[in-house]
Design an enzyme around this catalytic site. Structure first.
Site, PDB file in Angstrom:
ATOM      1  N   ASP A 102     -17.511   6.585  -1.763  1.00 30.87           N
ATOM      2  CA  ASP A 102     -16.287   6.565  -0.982  1.00 30.87           C
ATOM      3  C   ASP A 102     -16.231   7.941  -0.391  1.00 30.87           C
ATOM      4  OD1 ASP A 102     -13.730   5.978  -0.230  1.00 30.87           O
ATOM      5  OD2 ASP A 102     -12.543   6.199  -2.469  1.00 30.87           O
ATOM      6  N   ARG A 151     -13.215  -8.808   0.303  1.00 27.21           N
ATOM      7  CA  ARG A 151     -11.790  -8.647   0.205  1.00 27.21           C
ATOM      8  C   ARG A 151     -10.774  -9.880   0.468  1.00 27.21           C
ATOM      9  NH1 ARG A 151      -9.904  -3.561   0.742  1.00 27.21           N
ATOM     10  NH2 ARG A 151      -7.890  -4.519  -0.082  1.00 27.21           N
ATOM     11  N   GLN A 206      -9.644  -4.085  -4.248  1.00 30.97           N
ATOM     12  CA  GLN A 206     -11.031  -3.616  -3.903  1.00 30.97           C
ATOM     13  C   GLN A 206     -12.058  -4.026  -5.036  1.00 30.97           C
ATOM     14  OE1 GLN A 206     -11.895  -1.993  -0.754  1.00 30.97           O
ATOM     15  NE2 GLN A 206     -13.825  -2.638  -1.610  1.00 30.97           N
ATOM     16  N   CYS A 239     -16.244   1.165  -0.270  1.00 32.97           N
ATOM     17  CA  CYS A 239     -15.105   0.367   0.029  1.00 32.97           C
ATOM     18  C   CYS A 239     -14.737   0.337   1.770  1.00 32.97           C
ATOM     19  CB  CYS A 239     -14.162   0.949  -0.677  1.00 32.97           C
ATOM     20  SG  CYS A 239     -13.661   2.916  -0.444  1.00 32.97           S
ATOM     21  N   HIS A 283      -7.021   0.714  -6.931  1.00 32.31           N
ATOM     22  CA  HIS A 283      -7.226  -0.069  -5.745  1.00 32.31           C
ATOM     23  C   HIS A 283      -7.819  -1.393  -6.139  1.00 32.31           C
ATOM     24  CE1 HIS A 283      -7.505  -1.247  -1.812  1.00 32.31           C
ATOM     25  NE2 HIS A 283      -8.376  -0.792  -1.265  1.00 32.31           N
ATOM     26  N   ARG A 329       0.866  -1.175  -0.001  1.00 34.54           N
ATOM     27  CA  ARG A 329       0.030  -0.032   0.112  1.00 34.54           C
ATOM     28  C   ARG A 329       1.012   1.144   0.088  1.00 34.54           C
ATOM     29  NH1 ARG A 329      -5.558   1.439   3.262  1.00 34.54           N
ATOM     30  NH2 ARG A 329      -6.176  -0.222   1.511  1.00 34.54           N
TER      31      ARG A 329
HETATM   32  N1  NVA Z   1     -10.331   6.436  -1.585  1.00 36.20           N
HETATM   33  C1  NVA Z   1      -9.815   6.052  -0.136  1.00 36.20           C
HETATM   34  C2  NVA Z   1      -9.884   4.637  -0.270  1.00 36.20           C
HETATM   35  C3  NVA Z   1      -9.606   4.042   1.092  1.00 36.20           C
HETATM   36  C4  NVA Z   1      -9.775   2.540   1.182  1.00 36.20           C
HETATM   37  C5  NVA Z   1      -8.594   6.457   0.005  1.00 36.20           C
HETATM   38  O1  NVA Z   1      -7.541   6.580  -0.937  1.00 36.20           O
HETATM   39  O2  NVA Z   1      -8.404   7.003   1.105  1.00 36.20           O
HETATM   40  N1   CP Z   2     -11.131  -0.579   1.641  1.00 36.12           N
HETATM   41  C1   CP Z   2      -9.934  -0.634   2.218  1.00 36.12           C
HETATM   42  O1   CP Z   2      -9.081  -0.504   1.623  1.00 36.12           O
HETATM   43  O2   CP Z   2      -9.766  -0.399   3.619  1.00 36.12           O
HETATM   44  P1   CP Z   2      -8.474  -0.284   4.476  1.00 36.12           P
HETATM   45  O3   CP Z   2      -8.084   0.952   4.227  1.00 36.12           O
HETATM   46  O4   CP Z   2      -9.035  -0.328   5.694  1.00 36.12           O
HETATM   47  O5   CP Z   2      -7.706  -1.411   4.161  1.00 36.12           O
END
Ligand code: NVA
Ligand code: CP
Length: 302
Positions: free
Chosen positions: A220, A288, A128, A260, A125, A98
């Site tokens: 989101d 997931r 997801q 998500c 992502h 990540r």
């Molecule tokens: N779009 C959000 C998704 C989190 C899982 C972010 O990048 O913070």
């Molecule tokens: N949806 C998602 O990726 O959640 P986290 O940020 O908790 O991993």
């Protein structure tokens, strides 16, 4: 060695991975297929679902996962990504990352001798989107012919949805305020996939248009990790795009609500909707793990 950085990397494999996820979820897989395998998990940002679902998923497949916070890695002190990739490849069978910058993940994959899996970047992502597709497939019996409307900005989640939807023969619309549209290159690729699969892609600031004939309403957070400096402006710009009961009533009867997570109740979605009967957000979160177990099997099983 192939990696999963973008949905475009699995253009021809999406359906097979989803079929495998269904099989794995139903228990129809050999015992411990990843016995003896190790996954390194690098996190430059917070996570609940991604971290736990990959960790438990590896364990359930007979392997193990190692959590590596970038604060503790030498990479966090400036060790080159190339050296990190080369060294980790000597120890582990796969790397999940990540990252703040998608380009860093591309560089990691370039030098890695083991598969790299994108667990969220600023651009995409993909895990997801796979879990989301699995959830839609389970709920409606199939993805083909369904329409998703993503209400929100062009971000990592909507980008991956834009790419996966046409590959699974789903229509997709994005309802977003002017100035927050998805990147042109993502829209271009989505349109190419849509033309190959005879589906539709709509990007509009007109919520009524975006919600025509919609089976899945998806949203989101308005402020993704890394966008915090724009928080105040975004809250103003996105206020008319809140997913509430009135907005849900524009979708088809039987439409589901997806997110998500994490969600902020009272901002992008009301409690009434996310905690209501149309919401499938916890099935989606659970998926997931099932979708990623399929990814891990696909990429790590020798
Ligand atoms: N779009 C959000 C998704 C989190 C899982 C972010 O990048 O913070
Ligand atoms: N949806 C998602 O990726 O959640 P986290 O940020 O908790 O991993």
């Amino acid at each position: 060695m192939s990696s999963l950085l973008s949905i475009t990397d699995i253009k021809d494999d999406v359906k097979d991975i989803l079929e495998l996820a269904v099989k794995i979820k139903s228990g129809d897989v050999e015992d411990k297929p990843l016995d003896g395998k190790t996954l390194a998990m690098i996190f430059q940002k917070s996570s609940t679902r991604t971290r736990v679902s990959f960790d438990v998923g590896m364990y359930q497949l007979g392997g193990r996962a190692i959590f590596l916070s970038s604060n503790d890695l030498q990479m966090g002190r400036g060790e080159p990504i190339k050296d990190t990739a080369k060294v980790l490849s000597r120890f582990v069978d796969g790397i999940m990352i990540r990252a703040i910058k998608h380009s860093d993940v591309e560089e990691l994959a370039k030098y890695s001798d083991v598969p790299v899996i994108n667990g969220l970047t600023d651009l995409e992502h993909p895990c997801q989107a796979l879990a989301d597709a699995l959830t839609i497939k389970e709920h409606f019996g199939q993805c083909e012919g369904k329409k998703i409307c993503f209400v929100g900005d062009g971000n990592n989640v909507s980008n991956s949805l834009l790419l996966i939807a046409p590959l699974l023969k789903m229509d997709i619309s994005i309802a977003c305020p002017k100035g927050y549209e998805p990147r042109e290159d993502i829209v271009k690729t989505s349109l190419e996939y849509a033309s190959e699969n005879n589906t539709e892609v709509t990007i509009t600031d007109d919520i009524g248009v975006a919600l025509q004939n919609v089976d899945v309403v998806y949203t989101d957070v308005w402020v993704s990790m890394g966008d915090e400096a724009e928080q105040k402006q975004r809250e103003l710009d996105f206020a008319p795009f809140q997913v509430n009961s009135d907005l849900m009533s524009l979708a088809n009867d039987g439409a589901i609500f997806m997110h998500c997570l994490p969600a902020i109740r009272g901002q992008e979605v009301t409690s009434e909707v996310i905690d209501g009967e149309q919401s499938v957000v916890y099935d989606e979160a659970e998926n997931r793990m099932h979708a990623q177990k399929a990814v891990l099997y696909y990429y790590l099983k020798a």
